[in-house]
Scaffold this active site. Structure first.
Site, mmCIF file in Angstrom:
data_model
loop_
_atom_site.group_PDB
_atom_site.id
_atom_site.type_symbol
_atom_site.label_atom_id
_atom_site.label_comp_id
_atom_site.label_asym_id
_atom_site.label_seq_id
_atom_site.Cartn_x
_atom_site.Cartn_y
_atom_site.Cartn_z
ATOM 1 N N CYS A 1 43.289 48.503 27.284
ATOM 2 C CA CYS A 1 43.060 47.444 26.291
ATOM 3 C C CYS A 1 41.424 48.196 25.416
ATOM 4 C CB CYS A 1 42.651 46.327 26.893
ATOM 5 S SG CYS A 1 42.584 44.931 25.652
ATOM 6 N N HIS B 1 47.963 45.201 29.215
ATOM 7 C CA HIS B 1 47.337 45.220 30.586
ATOM 8 C C HIS B 1 48.357 45.552 31.534
ATOM 9 C CE1 HIS B 1 43.241 43.845 29.855
ATOM 10 N NE2 HIS B 1 43.714 43.435 28.723
ATOM 11 N N GLU C 1 48.100 45.988 34.711
ATOM 12 C CA GLU C 1 47.522 45.476 36.062
ATOM 13 C C GLU C 1 48.189 44.005 36.395
ATOM 14 O OE1 GLU C 1 43.933 44.534 33.286
ATOM 15 O OE2 GLU C 1 45.593 45.960 33.557
ATOM 16 N N GLY D 1 32.933 32.447 61.808
ATOM 17 C CA GLY D 1 34.173 32.030 62.159
ATOM 18 C C GLY D 1 35.074 32.243 61.215
ATOM 19 N N GLY D 2 34.512 32.974 60.001
ATOM 20 C CA GLY D 2 35.623 33.189 58.983
ATOM 21 C C GLY D 2 36.377 34.758 59.334
#
Length: 511
Positions: free
Chosen positions: A78, A169, A171, A224-225
């Site tokens: 692009c 694009h 992607e 905790g993540g």
């Protein structure tokens, strides 16, 4: 490690390009257009991203193409294609209207290596305000489209490194054969090895961790993540008991989260201390409404906890952080053409106050890659599949001043929502969910009594990395059931609403 270099001109799709390249098991890095490394032998190819800017803008984002052309294969997407055309002598015209949406491409050069695997009449996604109307000397058309004459082009001097330009694009998922084009560019044209796997990353990371830290202890605050847990598992495998973890209860966690997560960490064999500092945090937050002030207060008190834990250890030199690649990209590009919505607490800042060196084992990974690494490391599914949860916790899900009563009310409403998602097999279909306590009251009727009580907003979104998100289309019957359960069981709430805004324009969290 051999890689693809992606130069960012500020496009909302830049990270998506990187994610798609990584899905090919190829390592890539994103750098802003005003600060990127010169290609060395490790760079096998360069992709120039799109941009919200125009090549006709007075101060359009620019790079020195002459330093890249001939060194490695290049593909402009692009804006990147328009920049190539303009700087090398072609013509780029402002469109009367923005070309946005689906288009059909027709291959002019059917044997071209980039498009060889692409179907004739394949659908692509356009999103541009300028159009290339004339190619520079030394370039040829390889595809046009139903909307524009020049949809894809390449350099004709095949003795050197090829240069490609795409006005669409590849992607995005709306470009049907986009992954085929990216694979052709990265694998066939750039000859980049497909060796970027969870196993290879773990082996390399463990080696680097040992080399970096030596015999020094490492301090890590667990949240905790997923990110901090995978960081802990990776460090634990590399340095064992020299990793010292702690998990802080700031009083703003979900219901019963402190005890539940701590138990899981202990089962993982981590060297961990649980610290209940809830009174410290909640006393400091009393009467505070401004969300940025809340974040700063919470961050400041975490630093104090860090310092206290560090002093308990002899000669601690390292602070580990669960920084991941989107944090790094956004923090870097804040100085370039891209704008960021907020700064990230785990990219710099803390170590300056603590005099510790930082180690960030996951800073090269996207969230889905972190989960794959975690699975390879044997982390339990209840941790790996957890929804993201904000660092400041419920502080930014209680709009307005924080009180202990509000925290308890929100914890109970949130628990009903999350438990219901799990009960109805909807939890894993949602990227992130939670309840927000709004600073408004509304009239209601319960029995024969008129009430004037609080409003709970439910938020659930679907995403792959949190950069963009769509609201989850949860069944009406499910939402009705959750609403009834919250209102009937929690005194002080008489209305439940559901947030149906997407990101962008709205953020996932309300504050």
């Amino acid at each position: 490690m051999e890689k693809i270099l992606i130069i960012d001109f500020g496009s909302q799709y830049t990270q998506l390009i990187a994610r798609r390249v990584r899905e090919l098991n190829i390592y890539c890095e994103v750098h802003p257009c005003n600060h990127y490394p010169n290609p060395d032998t490790s760079v096998k190819g360069v992709i120039l991203s799109g941009s919200p800017f125009s090549v006709h803008d007075t101060a359009f984002p620019d790079i020195d193409l002459s330093a890249l052309i001939g060194e490695v294969p290049i593909m402009g997407v692009c804006y990147g294609a328009q920049l190539i055309a303009k700087k090398l002598g072609g013509h780029v015209m402002r469109s009367q209207k923005r070309e946005y949406g689906r288009a059909i491409i027709h291959k002019v050069a059917s044997e071209d290596m980039l498009l060889h695997d692409v179907q004739e009449g394949s659908q692509v996604w356009m999103s541009h305000g300028d159009t290339i109307t004339e190619l520079p000397s030394g370039f040829e058309l390889i595809a046009n489209s139903s909307n524009i004459e020049i949809a894809a082009f390449k350099s004709t001097d095949l003795s050197g490194m090829p240069v490609y330009g795409l006005q669409f694009h590849p992607e995005v998922m709306h470009t049907a054969d986009g992954m085929k084009m990216l694979r052709s560019f990265c694998v066939l044209i750039c000859d980049c090895p497909q060796e970027w796997t969870a196993t290879s990353f773990i082996e390399h990371a463990i080696e680097e961790i040992k080399k970096q830290t030596g015999n020094d202890p490492v301090l890590l605050a667990l949240s905790g993540g997923v990110d901090s847990t995978v960081t802990a598992a990776l460090l634990h495998r590399a340095i064992g008991k020299k990793l010292f973890c702690f998990f802080v209860n700031n009083g703003l966690l979900r219901k019963d989260e402190f005890d539940g997560v701590l138990k899981t960490y202990e089962q993982m064999g981590l060297n961990i201390d649980g610290i209940d500092a809830s009174d410290r945090f909640l006393n400091a937050l009393e009467g505070i409404s401004d969300p940025e002030t809340k974040r700063k207060i919470i961050g400041e008190h975490f630093i104090r906890v860090f310092e206290e834990e560090a002093h308990k250890l002899n000669k601690v030199k390292w602070l580990a952080q669960g920084t991941i690649y989107p944090d790094v990209i956004e923090s870097i590009t804040v100085h370039g053409p891209s704008q960021t919505i907020k700064s990230h607490h785990n990219v710099g800042g803390l170590p300056e106050k603590m005099h510790l060196k930082v180690i960030e084992p996951l800073r090269l990974l996207f969230k889905d890659e972190v989960r794959r690494v975690g699975k390879e490391l044997g982390i339990p599914n209840e941790i790996l599949n957890r929804h993201p949860f904000p660092g400041p916790g419920l502080a930014i899900r209680i709009l307005g001043p924080i009180t202990r009563e509000k925290i308890q009310l929100l914890q109970q409403a949130d628990d009903i929502f999350i438990s219901s998602l799990k009960k109805h097999d909807l939890y894993d279909k949602v990227w992130q969910a939670g309840a927000i306590l709004l600073p408004v009251q509304s009239v209601g009727v319960m029995g024969d009594e008129r009430t004037y009580e609080n409003v709970i907003c439910l938020r659930a979104v679907e995403s792959t990395d949190g950069m963009t998100a769509d609201w989850s289309h949860l069944p009406y019957s499910f939402l009705a059931s959750v609403s009834n359960e919250i209102i009937n069981n929690l005194k002080g709430i008489n209305r439940v609403v559901y947030d149906i805004s997407s990101k962008p324009p709205s953020t996932i969290e309300w504050e």
